[in-house]
Scaffold this motif. Sequence first.
Motif, PDB file in Angstrom:
ATOM      1  N   HIS A  16      -1.247   9.439  13.144  1.00  0.00           N
ATOM      2  CA  HIS A  16      -1.134   8.072  13.667  1.00  0.00           C
ATOM      3  C   HIS A  16       0.201   7.426  13.271  1.00  0.00           C
ATOM      4  N   PRO A  17       1.199   7.470  14.140  1.00  0.00           N
ATOM      5  CA  PRO A  17       2.507   6.915  13.797  1.00  0.00           C
ATOM      6  C   PRO A  17       2.510   5.406  13.605  1.00  0.00           C
ATOM      7  N   GLU A  18       1.477   4.723  14.127  1.00  0.00           N
ATOM      8  CA  GLU A  18       1.411   3.281  13.926  1.00  0.00           C
ATOM      9  C   GLU A  18       1.182   2.924  12.459  1.00  0.00           C
ATOM     10  N   CYS A  19       0.882   3.933  11.639  1.00  0.00           N
ATOM     11  CA  CYS A  19       0.661   3.698  10.206  1.00  0.00           C
ATOM     12  C   CYS A  19       1.937   3.831   9.374  1.00  0.00           C
ATOM     13  N   PHE A  20       3.044   4.180   9.981  1.00  0.00           N
ATOM     14  CA  PHE A  20       4.284   4.319   9.216  1.00  0.00           C
ATOM     15  C   PHE A  20       4.813   2.964   8.784  1.00  0.00           C
ATOM     16  N   ARG A  21       5.313   2.915   7.556  1.00  0.00           N
ATOM     17  CA  ARG A  21       5.858   1.692   6.982  1.00  0.00           C
ATOM     18  C   ARG A  21       7.093   2.016   6.147  1.00  0.00           C
ATOM     19  N   ALA A  22       8.033   1.105   6.119  1.00  0.00           N
ATOM     20  CA  ALA A  22       9.139   1.167   5.167  1.00  0.00           C
ATOM     21  C   ALA A  22       8.782   0.236   4.024  1.00  0.00           C
ATOM     22  N   ALA A  23       8.819   0.750   2.802  1.00  0.00           N
ATOM     23  CA  ALA A  23       8.390  -0.044   1.643  1.00  0.00           C
ATOM     24  C   ALA A  23       8.965   0.555   0.374  1.00  0.00           C
ATOM     25  N   ASP A  24       8.854  -0.192  -0.719  1.00  0.00           N
ATOM     26  CA  ASP A  24       9.167   0.386  -2.014  1.00  0.00           C
ATOM     27  C   ASP A  24       8.044   1.345  -2.376  1.00  0.00           C
ATOM     28  N   VAL A  25       8.394   2.472  -2.964  1.00  0.00           N
ATOM     29  CA  VAL A  25       7.386   3.488  -3.274  1.00  0.00           C
ATOM     30  C   VAL A  25       6.276   2.938  -4.170  1.00  0.00           C
ATOM     31  N   TYR A  26       6.591   1.936  -4.991  1.00  0.00           N
ATOM     32  CA  TYR A  26       5.598   1.380  -5.904  1.00  0.00           C
ATOM     33  C   TYR A  26       4.609   0.447  -5.196  1.00  0.00           C
ATOM     34  N   LYS A  78       8.025   7.644 -15.126  1.00  0.00           N
ATOM     35  CA  LYS A  78       8.437   8.433 -16.286  1.00  0.00           C
ATOM     36  C   LYS A  78       9.953   8.480 -16.416  1.00  0.00           C
ATOM     37  N   ARG A  79      10.638   8.531 -15.281  1.00  0.00           N
ATOM     38  CA  ARG A  79      12.098   8.655 -15.283  1.00  0.00           C
ATOM     39  C   ARG A  79      12.807   7.305 -15.307  1.00  0.00           C
ATOM     40  N   GLY A  80      12.032   6.238 -15.263  1.00  0.00           N
ATOM     41  CA  GLY A  80      12.639   4.910 -15.286  1.00  0.00           C
ATOM     42  C   GLY A  80      13.261   4.488 -13.968  1.00  0.00           C
ATOM     43  N   ILE A  81      12.813   5.103 -12.863  1.00  0.00           N
ATOM     44  CA  ILE A  81      13.318   4.712 -11.539  1.00  0.00           C
ATOM     45  C   ILE A  81      12.731   3.345 -11.194  1.00  0.00           C
ATOM     46  N   ARG A  82      13.586   2.365 -11.058  1.00  0.00           N
ATOM     47  CA  ARG A  82      13.127   0.992 -10.874  1.00  0.00           C
ATOM     48  C   ARG A  82      12.634   0.713  -9.465  1.00  0.00           C
ATOM     49  N   SER A  83      13.274   1.343  -8.476  1.00  0.00           N
ATOM     50  CA  SER A  83      12.938   1.062  -7.080  1.00  0.00           C
ATOM     51  C   SER A  83      13.326   2.255  -6.220  1.00  0.00           C
ATOM     52  N   LEU A  84      12.551   2.487  -5.173  1.00  0.00           N
ATOM     53  CA  LEU A  84      12.867   3.549  -4.225  1.00  0.00           C
ATOM     54  C   LEU A  84      12.336   3.161  -2.854  1.00  0.00           C
ATOM     55  N   ARG A  85      13.241   2.949  -1.925  1.00  0.00           N
ATOM     56  CA  ARG A  85      12.855   2.641  -0.543  1.00  0.00           C
ATOM     57  C   ARG A  85      12.359   3.921   0.118  1.00  0.00           C
ATOM     58  N   VAL A  86      11.185   3.861   0.738  1.00  0.00           N
ATOM     59  CA  VAL A  86      10.631   5.041   1.386  1.00  0.00           C
ATOM     60  C   VAL A  86      10.118   4.685   2.774  1.00  0.00           C
ATOM     61  N   LEU A  87      10.001   5.712   3.612  1.00  0.00           N
ATOM     62  CA  LEU A  87       9.284   5.612   4.875  1.00  0.00           C
ATOM     63  C   LEU A  87       8.045   6.480   4.693  1.00  0.00           C
ATOM     64  N   TYR A  88       6.863   5.864   4.757  1.00  0.00           N
ATOM     65  CA  TYR A  88       5.641   6.587   4.471  1.00  0.00           C
ATOM     66  C   TYR A  88       4.555   6.196   5.470  1.00  0.00           C
ATOM     67  N   SER A  89       3.448   6.925   5.436  1.00  0.00           N
ATOM     68  CA  SER A  89       2.299   6.592   6.268  1.00  0.00           C
ATOM     69  C   SER A  89       1.144   6.118   5.382  1.00  0.00           C
ATOM     70  N   CYS A  90       0.532   5.010   5.784  1.00  0.00           N
ATOM     71  CA  CYS A  90      -0.629   4.513   5.048  1.00  0.00           C
ATOM     72  C   CYS A  90      -1.930   5.153   5.555  1.00  0.00           C
ATOM     73  N   GLU A  91      -1.792   6.113   6.470  1.00  0.00           N
ATOM     74  CA  GLU A  91      -2.945   6.840   6.992  1.00  0.00           C
ATOM     75  C   GLU A  91      -3.492   7.816   5.950  1.00  0.00           C
ATOM     76  N   GLN A  92      -4.792   7.900   5.851  1.00  0.00           N
ATOM     77  CA  GLN A  92      -5.403   8.937   5.024  1.00  0.00           C
ATOM     78  C   GLN A  92      -5.123  10.292   5.679  1.00  0.00           C
TER      79      GLN A  92
END
Length: 244
Positions: free
Chosen positions: A158-168, A185-199
Motif C-alpha cells: 500500500h503506497p498510500e502508507c509511505f511517509r517522510a519522517a524522523d526515524v524516531y 546506541k550510536r548517539g544519532i540524534r536525527s535521521l530523515r527516512v522514507l518509510y511505510s506505516c503499513e504492517q
Amino acid sequence: MSAADDAVSKLELIMGREGVERLAASTVMVLGLGGVGSNCVEALARGGVGRLIVVDHDVVQASNINRQAIAFHSTIGRKKTEVVRAMVADINPNAQVEALDTFVLAESVPALLGEFGARADYVVDAIDTISTKLAIAEYADREGMRLISSMGAANKLHPECFRAADVYETVNCPLCRIMRKEGRKRGIRSLRVLYSCEQPVEVPVREGAARRERSNLGTASYVPPIMGQMIAGVVLRELAGIGQ
C-alpha cells in the motif's frame, strides 16, 4: 523551443525560475542503484538536478526487472552505474554524472562521504545493508550532512502508507525499529527516512531455505519505484527552496 527548454519550462511553472536554477546548480549523491535508488535518480534527472554522484558495484540481473528503472532484458549483465549514466544523459544531456563503481561498506563510509558526500547538497541512502545504513546516518548526523534514507520496501503493498519522517517517529516498520534502537546506541540524534506505516505482509519462509536467502521477502513492482520517486520529491522540493 528545444526539448530541454520545454522540460525546464514545465518545471518553472511549479517551482519558479529561481527554484529551477537552484536545482541546476545542485549536486545529489545517491548510494545504491536498486529499485529505490535507480528510480530516485531518474526522477532527479527529470527534475533538473545539475550533477549526480551515483554509487553501486552491481550489474543488472533478470530478477531486477520487476522494479528497477534501469533493468531491461537489454541491460542484463551491464554495470548499473553505466546504465544509469546513459539513462541520465538521455533524459537531461546537461546533467553531469559521476559514477562510482564500488561497494558501499560500513567501513568505507567515512572516506566515501568525506570525499564525495562533502561535494553534495543532498545524500540519498538507498542501500539495503543495515550496518552500512547506520554508518551513513552516523556520519551525516555528525557532519551536518543533508540525508534521507530509504527504509524497507519488502512485503509492502500500500503506497498510500509511505511517509517522510524522523526515524524516531516511525511506526510498524521492522527496519525502522532496528535503526531506532541502534541509532540511540550510536548517539544519532536525527535521521530523515522514507518509510511505510503499513504492517508488513506475512510471508512464510520457503521450506529448507537458509536464513541468508531471505526467501520470505517479496517486492511489489510498484513499491520501490514509488519510494524512489517520493524520496526524489523530498530532495527536489528542499533544494528548490519551495518547502514541504
